[in-house]
Design a protein around this motif. Sequence first.
Motif, PDB file in Angstrom:
ATOM      1  N   TYR A  78       0.817  -1.217   0.000  1.00  0.00           N
ATOM      2  CA  TYR A  78       0.000   0.000   0.000  1.00  0.00           C
ATOM      3  C   TYR A  78       0.851   1.266   0.000  1.00  0.00           C
ATOM      4  O   TYR A  78       0.568   2.218  -0.727  1.00  0.00           O
ATOM      5  CB  TYR A  78      -0.940   0.006   1.214  1.00  0.00           C
ATOM      6  N   SER A 137       1.646   4.343  -3.323  1.00  0.00           N
ATOM      7  CA  SER A 137       1.452   5.794  -3.276  1.00  0.00           C
ATOM      8  C   SER A 137       2.341   6.534  -4.277  1.00  0.00           C
ATOM      9  O   SER A 137       2.057   7.677  -4.641  1.00  0.00           O
ATOM     10  CB  SER A 137       1.748   6.329  -1.868  1.00  0.00           C
ATOM     11  N   TYR A 148      -9.873   1.225   3.921  1.00  0.00           N
ATOM     12  CA  TYR A 148      -8.455   1.535   3.703  1.00  0.00           C
ATOM     13  C   TYR A 148      -7.730   0.398   2.986  1.00  0.00           C
ATOM     14  O   TYR A 148      -6.939   0.631   2.078  1.00  0.00           O
ATOM     15  CB  TYR A 148      -7.750   1.787   5.042  1.00  0.00           C
ATOM     16  N   PHE A 192      -0.938   7.634   4.793  1.00  0.00           N
ATOM     17  CA  PHE A 192      -1.052   7.514   3.332  1.00  0.00           C
ATOM     18  C   PHE A 192      -2.329   6.772   2.918  1.00  0.00           C
ATOM     19  O   PHE A 192      -2.715   6.786   1.744  1.00  0.00           O
ATOM     20  CB  PHE A 192       0.173   6.805   2.750  1.00  0.00           C
ATOM     21  N   LEU A 193      -3.016   6.156   3.880  1.00  0.00           N
ATOM     22  CA  LEU A 193      -4.324   5.538   3.637  1.00  0.00           C
ATOM     23  C   LEU A 193      -5.438   6.298   4.358  1.00  0.00           C
ATOM     24  O   LEU A 193      -6.511   6.511   3.809  1.00  0.00           O
ATOM     25  CB  LEU A 193      -4.337   4.084   4.117  1.00  0.00           C
ATOM     26  N   LYS A 245      -5.589   9.847   2.525  1.00  0.00           N
ATOM     27  CA  LYS A 245      -4.912   9.565   1.260  1.00  0.00           C
ATOM     28  C   LYS A 245      -4.718  10.803   0.397  1.00  0.00           C
ATOM     29  O   LYS A 245      -3.677  10.979  -0.239  1.00  0.00           O
ATOM     30  CB  LYS A 245      -5.709   8.522   0.485  1.00  0.00           C
TER      31      LYS A 245
END
Length: 264
Positions: free
Chosen positions: A40, A44, A184, A260-261, A264
């Motif tokens: 994940y 990004s 997520y 970052f989740l 986001k």
Amino acid sequence: MWKQQLIYTERGTFELFTKGHGEPLCVTHLYSQFNETGDYFADSFTSLHKVILINLKEAGNSVTACKEEELSMEETAEDLEAIREALNISSWHFAGHSTGGMLGLMYAINYPQSLQSLVVVGAAASDYTKTKDCIYHPHHPQFAYMQQLIEDLKLPHLTKKERRTLSIKRTKLSLYHPEQYETYFSKPIHKTMAASRMNYFSKEFRSFDLRKQLASVTTKTLIICGKHDVQCPIASSLQIHQGSRNSSFIPFEHSNHYPFLEEK
């Protein structure tokens, strides 16, 4: 899916996965085992970079360490440099989340000429477990539960379903809105833990301290941390920012350990 590759270096053979286009950016984590489904955090960056996701020694199909000390952060930074050279990359970017960010700092200190930029998310430059707001501090209310989940995840004969259930429970402890877990983590991404690397890190981080060396980091650095991070509390990120000469810091107001989740 990510493209698998085996790279032969003077320090052994390493398994890596690539995705995206653009300037090369390295992503790894001290004890995660990656596969073709990716990661994940690494995802990004794939819209702007060719991301190189690396399995370190004793993770995935990478080389086995001859001695335990090869799993240290300093030795691992040397492995990263050998991989860069084997890929014929003159310099690259590095992004690390959690222990990946700690490794990024070590790499920037030891090999500044190899880095164009550094992204450090939810990480630390010294033992982050000494503060009571860290879930790894014995006085944290969730300490015992987290430790039990970690030990259970090391068991070798878990079924996929059992491992997934334990992983979800562990991850939810590090989300500001744990009820949003399924939102997520909705992609078919599956990774596991390299137990030998995790065990070595659990010993090494007690003496881990890069604070005095931060001033030598000249690489342009972006530091990000969730305001409610229970693994590496935000004070650790502020410490990195204050000790580095060429860094910027962005707190994420509604995030725990996965900004970052979560934002986001």
